[in-house]
Scaffold this motif. Structure first.
Motif, PDB file in Angstrom:
ATOM      1  N   GLN A   1       0.719   5.670  -0.081  1.00  0.00           N
ATOM      2  CA  GLN A   1      -0.092   6.861   0.129  1.00  0.00           C
ATOM      3  C   GLN A   1       0.651   8.085  -0.379  1.00  0.00           C
TER       4      GLN A   1
ATOM      5  N   THR B   1      -4.497   6.954  -2.204  1.00  0.00           N
ATOM      6  CA  THR B   1      -4.000   5.655  -1.763  1.00  0.00           C
ATOM      7  C   THR B   1      -4.109   4.645  -2.896  1.00  0.00           C
TER       8      THR B   1
ATOM      9  N   LYS C   1      -3.356   0.307  -3.549  1.00  0.00           N
ATOM     10  CA  LYS C   1      -3.102  -0.942  -2.834  1.00  0.00           C
ATOM     11  C   LYS C   1      -3.105  -2.100  -3.814  1.00  0.00           C
TER      12      LYS C   1
ATOM     13  N   GLU D   1       0.833  -1.196   0.000  1.00  0.00           N
ATOM     14  CA  GLU D   1       0.000   0.000   0.000  1.00  0.00           C
ATOM     15  C   GLU D   1       0.868   1.246   0.000  1.00  0.00           C
TER      16      GLU D   1
END
Length: 275
Positions: A53, A64, A66, A51
């Motif tokens: 950000q 974000t 993922k 992940e």
């Protein structure tokens, strides 16, 4: 959604969300044993997640992305404190190319001195599902509720009521889930090095009871050990070490006390990096 309001003499800061009322207890039981990747020794199957950000603080935006080894990709965008102070809006989407399955969730959260409320909408094609929750704080007391309404079935599928008490070193939390189960937890910070926790649960629909105890001890500023055990004789052990600022190593094990000589034991290795 039922909101619990207090008078203007409330002195408590922003209460935690309904899912985080007993978060400190969950951390002692679970956080020390959580990794971003795992391997099943019986099947040799490895799973993991990644992940990232990206923040744009001057505009209150957070992006974000993922990815998981199950070939699921996701993305999200969040805007905070721009429409009004304390309001957070976000949109998350997940997609699995293998199955074609998609999931889109619109989330709203509002925080103020004595209230933490939120409404999430799961945008399913069959009909959206609404998840609502609110927690109110008055001095050291917390009260809240949580509900889920499935518009496709036109009925409420979940309804929980919680009550808690929180001070600097002690937390007590109780929860009634769908009128079918009672859950409770106690947290105590004994001193600057030692933290303890206990949780318990009873369900009258299945007449089952469970409980566990856990503790975390800070060896020194950059390392800690933790242990937990429950009434099913599952013993968890963990060791966390900060290698350097932003890099943390976690070693963990979960042993089945009833079948020490058999398989099924779990070992974990986690490496957490922040930039």
């Amino acid at each position: 959604v039922v909101l619990f309001f207090a008078s203007s003499i409330v002195t408590m800061a922003v209460p935690p969300s309904s899912t985080n009322v007993d978060q400190i207890v969950k951390d002692i039981f679970s956080k020390e044993f959580k990794t971003s990747g795992s391997m099943n020794m019986d099947t040799n199957r490895v799973t993991g997640t990644q992940e990232n950000q990206y923040k744009w603080p001057q505009h209150g935006l957070t992006f974000t992305e993922k990815w998981t080894t199950e070939n699921t990709v996701g993305a999200g965008v969040c805007v905070e404190d721009k429409i009004t102070k304390g309001l957070k809006l976000s949109f998350d989407t997940m997609f699995s190319p293998n199955t074609g399955k998609k999931r889109n969730i619109l989330k709203t959260a509002y925080e103020r001195e004595y209230l933490n409320a939120g409404l999430d909408v799961d945008l399913d094609f069959a009909g959206p599902t609404l998840h609502g929750a609110a927690v109110d704080g008055y001095i050291c007391w917390l009260g809240g509720c949580q509900m889920t309404y499935d518009s496709a079935k036109s009925k409420m599928t979940q309804g929980n009521i919680s009550l808690g008490y929180k001070t600097e070193n002690t937390q007590i939390h109780t929860n009634i889930e769908d009128g079918k189960g009672f859950f409770g937890s106690i947290y105590q910070k004994v001193n600057d090095k030692l933290e303890t926790a206990m949780n318990m649960a009873w369900r009258h629909d299945s007449d089952t009871t469970s409980f566990g105890i856990a503790a975390k001890y800070q060896l020194y500023s950059s390392a800690s050990i933790s242990a937990k055990v429950n009434n099913s004789s599952l013993l968890g052990l963990g060791y966390t070490q900060s290698l350097r600022p932003g890099i943390k190593l976690t070693l963990s094990a979960l042993l089945d006390g009833k079948n020490i000589n058999a398989g099924g034991h779990k070992l974990g290795l986690g490496l957490e990096m922040e930039t």
